[in-house]
Scaffold this active site. Structure first.
Site, PDB file in Angstrom:
ATOM      1  N   GLY A  74     -11.642   3.446   0.926  1.00 61.26           N
ATOM      2  CA  GLY A  74     -12.526   4.277   1.752  1.00 61.26           C
ATOM      3  C   GLY A  74     -13.636   3.499   2.431  1.00 61.26           C
ATOM      4  O   GLY A  74     -14.640   4.078   2.839  1.00 61.26           O
ATOM      5  N   ASP A  88      -3.626   7.335  -3.538  1.00 60.31           N
ATOM      6  CA  ASP A  88      -4.977   7.834  -3.797  1.00 60.31           C
ATOM      7  C   ASP A  88      -5.397   8.788  -2.681  1.00 60.31           C
ATOM      8  O   ASP A  88      -4.690   8.931  -1.677  1.00 60.31           O
ATOM      9  CB  ASP A  88      -5.967   6.655  -3.912  1.00 60.31           C
ATOM     10  CG  ASP A  88      -5.846   5.671  -2.763  1.00 60.31           C
ATOM     11  OD1 ASP A  88      -4.710   5.419  -2.304  1.00 60.31           O
ATOM     12  OD2 ASP A  88      -6.880   5.159  -2.288  1.00 60.31           O
ATOM     13  N   ASP A 114       0.864  -1.177   0.000  1.00 57.37           N
ATOM     14  CA  ASP A 114       0.000   0.000   0.000  1.00 57.37           C
ATOM     15  C   ASP A 114       0.904   1.232   0.000  1.00 57.37           C
ATOM     16  O   ASP A 114       2.119   1.129   0.208  1.00 57.37           O
ATOM     17  CB  ASP A 114      -0.950  -0.043   1.212  1.00 57.37           C
ATOM     18  CG  ASP A 114      -2.185   0.818   0.991  1.00 57.37           C
ATOM     19  OD1 ASP A 114      -2.217   1.577   0.005  1.00 57.37           O
ATOM     20  OD2 ASP A 114      -3.116   0.747   1.810  1.00 57.37           O
TER      21      ASP A 114
HETATM   22  N1  GUN Z   1      -6.392   0.831   2.987  1.00 60.99           N
HETATM   23  C1  GUN Z   1      -7.670   0.839   3.435  1.00 60.99           C
HETATM   24  N2  GUN Z   1      -8.406   1.723   2.720  1.00 60.99           N
HETATM   25  C2  GUN Z   1      -7.599   2.261   1.811  1.00 60.99           C
HETATM   26  C3  GUN Z   1      -7.774   3.247   0.788  1.00 60.99           C
HETATM   27  O1  GUN Z   1      -8.854   3.790   0.574  1.00 60.99           O
HETATM   28  N3  GUN Z   1      -6.682   3.522   0.019  1.00 60.99           N
HETATM   29  C4  GUN Z   1      -5.471   2.939   0.224  1.00 60.99           C
HETATM   30  N4  GUN Z   1      -4.449   3.232  -0.579  1.00 60.99           N
HETATM   31  N5  GUN Z   1      -5.283   2.031   1.191  1.00 60.99           N
HETATM   32  C5  GUN Z   1      -6.321   1.707   1.967  1.00 60.99           C
END
Ligand code: GUN
Length: 748
Positions: free
Chosen positions: A211, A144, A109
């Site tokens: 989200g 994002d 992430d």
């Molecule tokens: N991890 C949990 N929700 C999100 C999100 O909306 N965006 C990102 N990049 N990681 C997340």
């Protein structure tokens, strides 16, 4: 606990370079899919759970996840690695796989979630994706903009548009590394759809739905279902969908039924830290337990009391394993349900385990357009209440169609009655929709006789009555009343109508009232006089004669004698003919006049049980075979070419999107393959994605289709494995299971 050895499971083999980042479907049940995502660190089987691993705190060693638990992919946070100098150095020197000691797929992430928790992050948009690439991750994530459920519509729209603005540069910066393109949009239907439509055209490999963590934390599962339905139908179907931060097993069946492929979870570790256990029905605290809610392998020899007495770290690790095992076991349960065509039924069963989940399921499983009109009166008290607050339900019609259109019908196996929910299972709705849009009563029909009170298959129980009716009253349309709707006698053995496994009182639905009248109207018989016959027990013939008398067949009773053998056999033949015709109409989408001309002069090969085994045309060529197990029909080569000749509309020249509406009578969908595939199809081999240049929009999984070359020559016929929008997008996997090929003239 059983000892575990590093290396117990071999390291994965990289996929073929040309397959990298491709996703293929191997099994499906409606929108639920079992798939394979091809990466440099193995082919990841989906649906998959990616445990979240914090590189600083490893509650369960990643290597153990691979070796002991068979986990194929995990997710970690590149922002944490980037921020910690020592981790960053190690990752850049040796790669992220070595840093974590995990040989499988690693997704990272980007730091967006940290920005949601802690406020802004200081890393750049290109910088974070280039960094992920530099440490050798398999699937990176762009930075994002997180959209929270409490944000205004303007704020959320800004998050959606800003995320899209960053998409192109992020795709460029990750170069050939696979990239996640997150979908934002808060709880606004239009903005979720907009986000999907904006992100789809960029070169992402996976689409996480972002989200949603606060939505899940607040147990707003109805919003969660709405987010899924306003997003997934608008994404490129050939890309896996990841539910960002969703790792609670309670949500798996519903999410998978709606098309989720990947999940990630820190819950197994976070919940373990404060003594909470995950289960498919919610969360339990270890403090209160005498016995385990589920006896998982890691706690087989210890009691909750023993675990409470353990050292903090050992207890936390054991509970994390418990949580992981429960999560994996629910995932396995879901995968098996997809194989068996029962994922919706599983979601339905699980929905009863939590009120918020039940509310979501009721909302989800109520068709939008028709609302209370679709079903019997019993059904709607609960559902109406669930709809109450949702004034814009009509807006969800396309999403509901998307769900129903992908359902395979008829199916194998019994339909387990599960209360009123049974009626709104999408595959049952699809069977009803095909019947109502395609079937037409014969022109001579003057009145209707409805049998009720017994289970299918009906003809084996009432054969003599049906033969007698066919002979004496050919202008009476005979119908059967089943708890999932009225069906014409010609479809009496077809799944799901004939295969309902339900207590006998469910069958005793009375053939009267507004629902019953609407059912008649849906078959185009609403204006005709009708009578009903209870088919339970003795005296059916007498009741039938009384019913016929009420339909003004009075006075005919003197001549309505028992039939001579040859008369009975002629009427039996006519019933078989009607059955073949109507199944061609409903199951092959053939126009009624084409079905009538194809069946003219038809003959039958009958098996020892008196059922039709093969159907021959007027020339004696075998064209169809009824299938006993699901009431469907299988085409032969002769049947396929007969139907192909009747096609009046031009063959498609491009990939058509979903166009199932208004295509009744257009015949089985056409699939046009490229030259490379032609010799294989002619030999009866399957059609693969990537070799298709065009198809009709009404193509649906499980339905027969005709396969042509680009010159319009019929090459073969088969069963489609996908919808038309999937046909256009996928590059890997079987698109059509070919049932018969036509050799070229040189080969004959
Ligand atoms: N991890 C949990 N929700 C999100 C999100 O909306 N965006 C990102 N990049 N990681 C997340």
């Amino acid at each position: 606990m059983v000892a575990w050895k590093e290396g117990a499971r071999p390291d994965p083999k990289p996929c073929r370079p040309q397959d990298r980042s491709r996703f293929e479907i191997t099994q499906r049940d409606g929108r639920a899919r079992l798939g394979r995502l091809h990466t440099d660190h193995g082919v990841l089987e989906t649906p998959a759970l990616l445990p979240v691993v914090n590189p600083n705190i490893r509650t369960i060693e990643p290597r153990e996840m691979w070796d002991r638990y068979g986990i194929g992919a995990l997710i970690t946070n590149s922002y944490i690695i980037w921020k910690h100098e020592d981790l960053k150095e190690q990752a850049q020197a040796n790669g992220v796989h070595e840093l974590l000691n995990f040989p499988g797929v690693i997704m990272t992430d980007s730091g967006t979630f940290q920005s949601y928790i802690y406020g802004d992050v200081e890393v750049g948009i290109d910088e974070i994706v280039s960094f992920q690439r530099s440490i050798g991750v398999d699937i990176a994530t762009m930075l994002d903009v997180f959209s929270r459920p409490d944000m205004t519509m303007d704020e959320v729209e800004h998050a959606v548009r800003e995320t899209e603005k960053r998409a192109a540069q992020s795709v460029v910066a990750t170069a050939d590394t696979m990239l996640n393109g997150p979908i934002q949009g808060g709880v606004f239907r239009e903005l979720r759809t907009l986000s999907a439509q904006l992100m789809g055209p960029h070169g992402f490999s996976v689409h996480p739905i972002g989200g949603i963590v606060p939505v899940m934390e607040q147990q707003r599962y109805k919003e969660y279902a709405k987010i899924m339905l306003s997003t997934i139908p608008y994404l490129p179907p050939e890309r896996p969908v990841h539910m960002f931060g969703c790792g609670h097993p309670m949500l798996f069946p519903m999410s998978i039924a709606l098309g989720a492929d990947l999940f990630d979870s820190a819950a197994y570790a976070i919940f373990a830290r404060d003594g909470r256990l995950l289960t498919p029905w919610g969360t339990e605290r270890i403090d209160e337990l005498v016995d385990w809610p589920m006896l998982m392998p890691c706690v087989a020899t210890v009691s909750p009391e023993d675990v409470r007495k353990m050292e903090t770290l050992a207890r936390e690790q054991l509970l994390a394993k418990f949580n992981l095992e429960v999560t994996l076991s629910e995932l396995a349960r879901c995968k098996q349900a997809v194989r068996e065509g029962k994922i919706w039924q599983l979601a339905e069963q699980r929905s009863h385990l939590h009120p918020a989940l039940r509310e979501a399921f009721l909302w989800l499983s109520t068709p939008p357009k028709l609302g209370p009109d679709i079903s019997n009166e019993l059904l709607f008290t609960e559902r109406e209440a669930a709809m109450d607050t949702d004034k814009d339900r009509g807006m969800w019609e396309d999403a509901w169609d998307w769900l129903v259109w992908s359902q395979h019908t008829p199916r194998t196996g019994g339909v387990m009655w599960g209360g009123d929910d049974t009626f709104v299972r999408p595959h049952i709705q699809q069977a009803r929709r095909l019947l109502h849009t395609r079937w037409v009563a014969p022109p001579q029909t003057r009145s209707v006789l409805v049998f009720h009170g017994i289970k299918g298959p009906f003809r084996s129980r009432l054969n003599d009555r049906f033969i007698w009716l066919q002979h004496h009253c050919p202008d009476v349309q005979v119908l059967m009343l089943t708890p999932i709707g009225l069906v014409p006698i010609s479809l009496e053995d077809s799944n799901p109508f004939a295969h309902l496994d339900a207590p006998s009182w469910v069958l005793n639905h009375r053939p009267e009232g507004p629902w019953f009248e609407r059912e008649l109207a849906r078959l185009g018989l609403g204006d005709l006089p009708y009578a009903t016959v209870n088919a339970q027990g003795d005296g059916v013939r007498l009741r039938m004669e009384t019913a016929l008398a009420s339909l003004k067949h009075k006075g005919e009773s003197e001549v309505m004698n028992d039939l001579e053998k040859d008369m009975a056999s002629k009427a039996d033949n006519e019933l078989n003919m009607r059955q073949a015709q109507d199944k061609m109409i409903v199951m092959l989408n053939v126009d009624a006049t084409v079905a009538a001309s194809s069946t003219h002069g038809m003959s039958f090969l009958i098996n020892r049980q008196g059922r039709v085994r093969n159907v021959m045309d007027a020339q004696g060529d075998h064209i169809l075979s009824p299938r006993l197990y699901d009431g469907g029909i299988s085409l032969t080569n002769a049947g396929a070419s007969l139907i192909a000749k009747a096609r009046s509309s031009p063959l498609p020249t491009r990939m058509e999107g979903c166009e199932w509406r208004g295509t009744a009578g257009f015949g089985p969908a056409a699939v046009i393959v490229e030259g490379d595939a032609e010799p294989f199809v002619r030999k009866g081999r399957n059609v693969f994605h990537g070799f298709i240049s065009a198809c009709d929009g009404w193509l649906a999984p499980g339905e027969a289709c005709l396969i042509y070359n680009q010159a319009g020559e019929l090459l073969g016929h088969g069963i489609s494995q996908c919808t038309s929008d999937e046909m256009a997008g996928f590059q890997k996997g079987v698109a059509v299971k070919t049932r018969g090929g036509f050799p070229s003239e040189e080969e004959v």
